[in-house]
Structures are given as structure tokens and as C-alpha cells.
Enzyme design. Structure first.
Site: not given
Length: 895
Positions: A241, A310
Site C-alpha cells: 500500500e 484485500e
């Protein structure tokens, strides 16, 4: 890993030569210059292909126009390559087989090795192909150069358990992981490497990061765990991320991204590398999406597969926050929309969340439970209906797989907020997804000359473009409600923790206020700040009774203020604002007054721009207002520091360190006193049901079982949030569908059975605030009741039996109920065929109710471990309301 060349790969016969040589010519020339090709071959990164070599060679030759060296190298890849994981825009290709991959996150340190086989088997039974896990740097290298791969951190053992179950692994090395884990997975020693700055184009950081990444890759290679070696690891992730951070810091971030990708690829794993939330992931690394919804995400190159690394199954719980819940219908809807829009890899974060044992929770203020409303709950039990609903979804997706991996979708608009995504392969395979994006209204649509009902906010899946086998808003799996049954109370001893004082031999004295983690190195949550105030007899407040106001400003996270050994007050922050300020009158007397501030860290931050620079502890100012001289700033005074608690120094939490003569019991037992240690012993209860401690009578502190840290407890922190009910339809966020407002954010604390002996187990509790240990109970988690909520004519996977025939949706829907092994259905608590209202545990009759609703259920289910009943009017004595859409709601008790 290398980018998949589409031509010549098994399973691509549906593509034309123009498709094969067109869109990928530029990417091929970009990747495979002579220099790049040589480097990839030397590092053992191969390309495994199957199919017609002649056409492949001719196209390669024409594209390269005489680059003989490159041609020979590519020829050697095709002939002798060892890599068995490749990809293109449609899917990953493993050993020549195209696959839609369904994955779930299970983090090995958040459960015990004894739990792993059962967790993995439940994941497999739930339809998963892949287990995804982070690698936890601070767990594996707690001190620089000293590694730990044992117990819950036995990464190789975990991966081999996955392999034994026949599943693949996605290894997210990071080594930054976020994950609501202490310090985002970074070891604290890393913060003190000279000249370091985390996650940027910084030499010391890159050296450390590459060293650990290399360590993990080499370990996996030595155990032959990468897929080309015959192992289960089919992909790995570098960084995590990072896109939002790169956006903030600009050029150094871009340089770091490029370096991280190149460093990872050069390690020669033979499997693809992934970067999530990284739109500019350098080739050949695949960029991927994280979120509640990712249907509109596409990778940065059209030859990369579309990955959802995710899919958030719920959300984390923070101390002081309500408990998040994500409806199974909405999660299934998100996944179905992703798959219908060319998705090829979906991972549930989390599939089993587990427990933040010890001091591993980050945040700060992340709870010890990391349940995450996952399909497998914290204790290792299926969370129904989520687990069963997703299992049925996965079966439906797999029925569509032949079409999904062989064709591009045709999208047809069927009306406002209505779409059909249709995959048709030349082989004849066909799959359709009918979607209703309206969160309020159901719809009837005509598709293929057949009419279909679509509930609000739902997707119907038709593996043969005719028969609906699954709708995301129609749950066929049962719901279950669990209960925590008390099995043991305890007889306690107590030990009073001393309030530390300034200038004693076990303290360090310095000028001014110091940052907490710089002193403790995060070896403990606790740091004492101590000084003394001398009050003269002529102070005015001694006559007026208006005691001075002590103000203490702290960077967080919690603070207990003691004046002359007595607790004067406690303040604490929250995840959104960890800073705290204590400001209150304090009772001072003539002479020397001891001020002792116990600063408490509640986990180090795990996310944020340069979070390694964030502070904790009392940094001031510290002032005393109301003296004759006015307001005194004490910040620059001499302060004494003591790391940790006396009980920690005595090792009271350990089995070998708790035999102090100062333990008392009976009438001398401390009750509701701050800074108190409690000790008891107990025998393990029989059976295999998961165990937990009910800590609702306590305040805040930590718990140990046989020397193993359960984690931080804080039931005194009342949950706040939005607990006004839940509708599955509409955009989900972490503030929607919360529960538990007004109670503890976490009441129960998981006790792994593998930590227990048959008898003589030691339980230690340290209590900061003051609680009543007599209220602590050991509980078993068992199934209490089960429910079904099935619509008449509801889509069912049973319809797959007629796929390929001329029939369409001819089978009746059924309600299935089952109790856990060893339990039987003892009572039908509620049953209504008609238009019942409510949810499991709170069903009620609606305006239409069949009066024989109970009969078939009592006849078929009482005394049985499982049963099923058809949902049709004739089963319940006739149609109670013709023309209305009816359903059966049933609640049964298990005993």
C-alpha cells in the site's frame, strides 16, 4: 517472475493471431531487450509455455527483426524453462492451467501452530485455493541479526501445513505490512539505525529491507517452497500500500518504488511479484487493489491479471470503538462484481483474523481481538452465515471458470442500474452475471428469453447463461449464534505494584522530559516519569483548600497520575487522537510531594507518513497552577525515569518468577486497587470447545497464561459508534453495521487450548485501574442456536445439476439446519412461512404467516444433528398469501 506472452500458452485457442501479436508487441519489446533477457535467464526466471512452438517462434522473429541473441534466449526459455507460474490479462496460469484464484488471509502469528491445520482445512472446505499471509519482520528479527522462526513464528511450518492441504500460498514479504500490527511489522531497532528514514529512497533503510527480504527468499528456496521448485508459493508481494505514501513524498518515493520492484525481481523466485495500491508498479510487477470494492480497478498494463489482494471482510476493532460487522450479502456482492468485471484473483482480508497476542497490536489502541468479522472467527470456528455464503459463492464462480478464463465479457444494459456480463467462449462455455446495483428496489429482467428476479444490491450467477445457482443477496447457508458458557471461576492471590518514586537507585535522572520509546525501546508498555514538588507552609492554597491544578500534556497513549503514591486520575486517548492531557486539582501537603506519572503505550503506530517519527510519552509541558508564585512550568526540571514495572522486573508473569512471598489472599486480597497483580491456578476444562476469559469485571492491563501473553485487556473502555441497525444494501464502510455500543470494546480474551496443561495452569493478570477479579470467568464458546432464512424459489447450487439440460431453475429451495458435532436440535424456537420480519435471534411474524409453519420442522428436525425442509406452500399447509414473495424463517436451539 516474467510477464506472460499470450501466444503458445495452453488454453488460448479462443484468441485470434491478431489478438496474440497485437496488444502485446509493445510490452514484449519493452521487457525483453538483450540486456534484460540475459539478466532474467541468469537469475533463473523462466517462462513455461505449452502449445504450438512454430507460430510462437515466427511471431517472435518478426517482432525482434534479427535480434538473434534474444531469439536464442527465448528459445531456451521455451525449451528448458523452470517457472510454472505465469499470467496474462485473463488469469494466472499454473503448470499450464488457467485458474480463477480464490484466496484468504490467515496470519500465522495470530493463531497457534496447533490451530493451523484446522484453520487451513476450513479454508479449503470454504472453497479457497490460496492462503495469503504477511511476513512479520519484528517477530522474526526482534534484535538486529538475531532471528526467530519458532512457535507461532514458524513460517516454514505454516507454509508446509498449507502445502499439505493442497493449497497455494501468496507470501507478502513486505516487509512493511501495516496489518494493525505493532510498528507496521518493522522491528523497533530499525528506528535507531543512524541516518535512517523509513520507506523512501534512503540508503540505510534499503540495506536493511533488502537484507530481510533476501533472508526470507533464501529460506523459502532452501526449503523448496516456491512453485517452480514444487512448492506452494505461487506469488510474492514487495512493499505494501505504498502508492499513497509515494504520492505525498514525490520523487524519493518514485525512486524507492522502482528500486523495491527491481530488488525483488532480481531475487529470482520464479514466481510473480505483486505491489498492492501501487498504480505505477514497475514492470513486470503486478499492481493490485485493496478495499471494500474493487470492481472498477484495472492493472496498469492490459497484459496483467486483475487482482483484489484485500477484499475487506469486516474491519478491525479499536479499544473505545464499536464492533464492526460486514454483511455477508454485501461482501459476496463485492466479490461477484469484481469477478464479473474480469477479476481473476480475489483474497479475503481476513479469512481468519485471529488474536493480537502479547504486545503485537498496533494502532495504537487496536484491540487484542483481531476477529475482523472474518468467515472463520477469532477462535477458529466458522462464522455463519458468512463462511457458508462465501463457500456457495466460490462454488458458483468455479462453475463459471471455463468461460471466465477463455473470453472477454460482453456487457449489456438491462435497465437503470441493471447489467448483464456475459462470457462466451468458442468452446461453448458460457457464464452470465446479472446485476442489480440499486440499493432499494428489486427488479425483474429478461435475459435470454427468460425472466429473472434480482433483489436489491445483488448479482445472480448463471454458469450456463440459463440457470441461476447463486444470488449474492439470498443466503442459503444457515446463521448461527454462539454463546460463552462459564466453566470456571478462580481463587485469587494479589501482589501490590509499588508506585515508583524519584531519585531512587533503580531510576535514571535527567533534565527535562524524554520521549518514551527512545527510553524503553518498546520492551514494555510502561515508563515512569517522576519528580518532586516542595510545598512551603505559607502557600495560600493550604488555607483556602483550593488545591493547585496539575496539567500534564502527553503524546500518548494513556497516563496514570499518582501524587504521593495515591492515584489522582487517569486519562487516555483513542486511535484517531492518541494525545492526552491531564488537568486536575492535586492534593499537595507541606514538605516534599512525590509526583509519579505512569505513561502507558498501547501499541506503536502501523500506518501514516513517516510514522517512525511519531512520539509517545510525556513530552510536556507539565505545569502546576495555583501556587503563590503563580504557574510553575516543571518541564525542564530534573525528572527521574524507570522503565517498566517492578512486577515485570520480578518476572511475575512467568511460571518461574511468580513465587514472591508478597502474594496475599483471602481477606488481604486487593480489591479494586490500581496497579495490582493477580494470580491463580486452574485445571483445563474437558472437551475441544474454544476457551476465553470473561474480563468484564476488570479495568485495563495485561493477561498471561503459563507465561504466554494473551494480550492487553481493557474492558473499561466503553465502545462508542453507530449501532442503529444494519441493511446489507448500499455502499459499506467501517462505520456501518456496528454493534456493541455502550459495552466493552472487548469483553472476551481467547485462551488457546494448546497453551494449557491438564492441571495446574497459571493465570496472571496485571490490573492498572482497579477491578474485581472475582468476576473473571473461564468460558467455552459453543453453538447456541441456528437459523435459516430462505425465500421460496431461491437460487440454489442444486440447480447446477440441470446445467446443460433444457430445464431452467426447476428445483425447490430448501432450508438446511445443523448443530455442531455432539449437539442436536432440541427446540424450534421460531418458525414462520410467509413474510416474517427480523433476523436470527429476533425473528417475528409478519402480516402473512402459515399456521402450520412449525409442524414440518418439528417433525423433521427435533432430536437430529441436521435436517432440511423444502420451502414450498404445500409443506406448511398451503399458501398463506398468494401473489406475495414468501420465505421461511426458522430459529432452532442446539443442546
Amino acid at each position: 517472475m516474467i510477464k506472460m506472452i499470450k501466444n503458445g500458452v495452453h488454453g488460448l485457442d479462443d484468441e485470434s493471431p491478431q489478438q496474440r501479436s497485437g496488444t502485446h508487441q509493445h510490452s514484449f519489446l519493452k521487457f525483453y531487450t538483450e540486456k534484460e533477457t540475459n539478466s532474467k535467464v541468469k537469475k533463473g526466471i523462466g517462462l513455461r509455455t505449452r502449445g504450438r512452438f512454430t507460430g510462437f517462434a515466427e511471431e517472435m522473429w518478426s517482432m525482434l527483426r534479427g535480434s538473434l541473441v534474444v531469439f536464442i534466449l527465448i528459445f531456451s526459455w521455451v525449451s528448458h524453462g523452470s517457472a510454472s507460474v505465469t499470467y496474462d490479462k485473463r488469469s494466472f496460469i499454473i503448470n499450464g492451467q488457467r485458474k480463477i484464484l480464490i484466496s484468504g488471509s490467515i496470519h500465522y502469528p495470530r493463531s497457534t501452530p496447533e490451530m493451523w491445520p484446522d484453520l487451513i482445512q476450513k479454508a479449503k472446505d470454504g472453497g479457497l485455493d490460496v492462503i495469503q499471509t504477511y511476513v512479520f519482520w519484528n517477530g522474526h528479527e526482534p534484535s538486529r541479526g538475531k532471528y526467530y522462526f519458532e512457535g507461532r513464528y514458524d513460517l516454514v511450518r505454516f507454509i508446509k501445513v498449507v502445502q499439505a492441504a493442497g493449497l497455494y500460498v501468496h507470501l507478502r514479504i513486505g516487509p512493511y505490512i501495516c496489518a494493525e500490527w505493532n510498528f507496521g511489522g518493522f522491528p523497533v531497532w530499525l528506528k535507531y539505525v543512524p541516518g535512517i528514514a523509513f520507506r523512501t529512497d534512503n540508503g540505510p533503510f534499503k540495506v536493511a529491507m533488502q537484507g530481510f527480504t533476501q533472508k526470507i527468499v533464501d529460506m523459502m528456496k532452501s526449503e523448496k517452497l516456491f512453485q517452480p521448485q514444487g512448492g506452494p508459493i505461487i506469488m510474492s508481494q514487495i512493499e505494501n500500500e505504498y502508492g499513497p505514501v509515494e504520492y505525498e513524498i514525490g520523487a524519493p518515493g518514485k525512486a524507492y518504488t522502482k528500486w523495491a520492484a527491481e530488488m525483488a525481481v532480481q531475487l529470482g523466485t520464479g514466481v510473480p511479484w505483486v505491489m498492492c495500491k501501487q498504480e505505477d508498479a514497475p514492470d513486470p510487477v503486478i499492481d493490485a487493489c485493496n478495499g471494500f470494492y474493487c470492481e472498477n480497478f484495472f492493472p496498469n498494463k492490459d497484459y496483467k491479471p486483475k487482482m483484489f489482494t484485500e477484499a475487506w471482510t469486516g474491519w478491525y476493532t479499536e479499544f473505545g470503538g464499536a464492533i464492526p460487522n460486514r454483511p455477508a450479502e454485501d461482501l459476496a456482492y463485492s466479490v461477484a462484481r469484481f469477478i464479473q468485471n474480469r477479476g481473476s484473483f480475489i483474497n479475503y482480508y481476513m479469512y481468519h483474523g485471529g488474536t493480537n497476542f502479547g504486545r503485537t497490536a498496533g494502532g495504537p489502541f487496536i484491540s487484542t481481538s483481531y476477529d475482523y468479522d472474518a468467515p472463520i472467527d477469532e477462535y477458529g470456528l466458522p462464522s455463519e452465515p458468512k463462511w457458508g455464503h462465501l463457500r456457495d459463492l466460490h462454488k458458483a464462480i468455479k462453475l463459471c471458470e471455463p468461460a471466465l478464463v477463455s473470453a472477454d465479457p460482453t456487457v449489456t444494459y438491462l435497465g437503470t442500474n441493471l447489467e448483464a456480463h456475459v462470457y462466451k467462449a468458442k468452446s461453448g462455455a458460457c457464464a452470465a452475471f446479472l446485476a442489480n446495483y440499486d440499493p432499494k428496489s428489486s427488479a425483474k429482467v429478461t435475459f435470454g428469453n427468460t425472466q429473472y428476479d434480482l433483489p436489491p444490491w445483488s448479482v445472480s450467477i448463471l454458469p450456463d447463461c440459463k440457470n441461476v445457482v447463486f444470488n449474492t443477496a439470498r443466503i442459503g447457508a444457515q446463521s448461527s449464534q454462539m454463546k460463552m458458557n462459564p466453566v470456571s471461576t478462580f481463587s485469587w492471590q494479589s501482589y501490590n505494584e509499588e508506585t515508583a518514586s524519584a531519585y531512587t537507585e533503580d531510576t535514571t535522572t535527567m533534565d527535562g522530559l524524554l520521549e518514551q520509546i527512545n527510553i524503553t525501546r518498546d520492551a514494555t508498555d510502561y515508563l515512569w516519569y517522576m519528580t518532586e514538588v516542595h510545598i512551603k507552609p505559607d502557600e495560600g492554597f493550604l488555607k483556602t483548600g483550593q488545591y493547585p491544578v496539575l496539567t500534564v500534556m502527553s503524546a500518548g497513549h494513556a497516563l496514570h497520575v499518582f501524587i504521593n503514591g495515591q492515584l489522582s486520575g487517569t486519562v487516555y486517548g483513542e486511535l484517531s487522537n492518541p494525545k492526552v492531557t491531564f488537568s486536575d486539582n492535586v492534593k499537595l501537603s507541606v514538605g516534599t510531594n512525590k509526583i509519579s506519572l505512569l505513561s502507558v503505550a498501547m501499541g506503536l503506530p502501523n500506518v501514516g507518513l513517516h510514522f517512525e517519527t511519531w512520539n509517545a510519552g510525556v513530552l510536556g509541558p507539565v505545569t502546576l497552577k495555583g501556587l503563590n508564585e503563580g504557574t510553575v512550568d516543571m518541564s525542564s526540571w530534573k525528572w527521574s525515569y524507570k522503565i517498566g514495572l517492578k512486577g515485570e522486573a520480578l518476572n511475575l508473569q512467568a511460571i518461574t518468577g511468580s513465587s514472591s512471598d508478597e502474594w496475599v489472599e483471602g481477606s488481604l486480597l486487593a480489591q479494586k486497587q490500581p496497579l495490582t497483580w493477580y494470580k491463580t491456578t486452574f485445571n483445563a476444562p474437558g472437551g475441544n470447545d474454544p476457551l476465553a476469559l470473561d474480563m468484564s469485571s476488570m479495568g485495563k492491563g495485561q493477561i498471561w497464561i503459563n507465561g504466554e501473553s494473551i494480550g492487553r485487556h481493557w474492558p473499561a473502555y466503553t465502545a462508542h459508534g453507530n449501532c442503529d441497525g444494519c441493511n446489507y444494501a448500499g455502499i459499506f464502510n467501517d462505520k456501518k453495521c456496528q454493534t456493541g455500543c455502550g459495552g466493552p470494546s472487548q469483553r472476551w480474551y481467547h485462551v488457546p487450548r494448546s497453551w494449557l496443561k491438564p492441571s495446574g495452569n497459571q493465570l496472571i493478570v496485571f490490573e492498572e485501574l482497579g477491578g474485581n477479579p472475582a468476576g473473571i470467568t473461564l468460558v467455552k464458546r459453543t453453538m447456541d442456536r441456528v437459523c435459516a432464512d430462505i425465500f421460496e424459489g431461491q437460487p440454489s447450487l442444486k440447480n447446477s445439476q440441470i446445467i446443460g439440460s433444457s430445464k431452467v431453475n426447476s428445483l425447490q429451495s430448501k432450508a438446511h439446519l445443523w448443530c455442531a458435532p455432539g449437539l442436536k436440535i432440541s427446540k424450534i424456537q421460531f418458525a414462520s412461512f410467509g413474510v416474517p420480519q427480523g433476523t436470527c435471534g429476533s425473528f417475528r411474524e409478519g402480516s402473512c404467516h402459515a399456521h402450520k409453519s412449525y409442524d414440518a420442522l418439528q417433525r423433521n428436525c427435533i432430536g437430529k444433528q441436521s435436517c432440511s425442509v423444502s420451502v414450498a406452500p404445500e409443506v406448511f399447509g398451503g399458501d398463506p398469501c398468494p401473489g406475495s414473495m414468501k420465505k421461511l424463517s426458522v430459529e432452532a436451539l442446539c443442546s
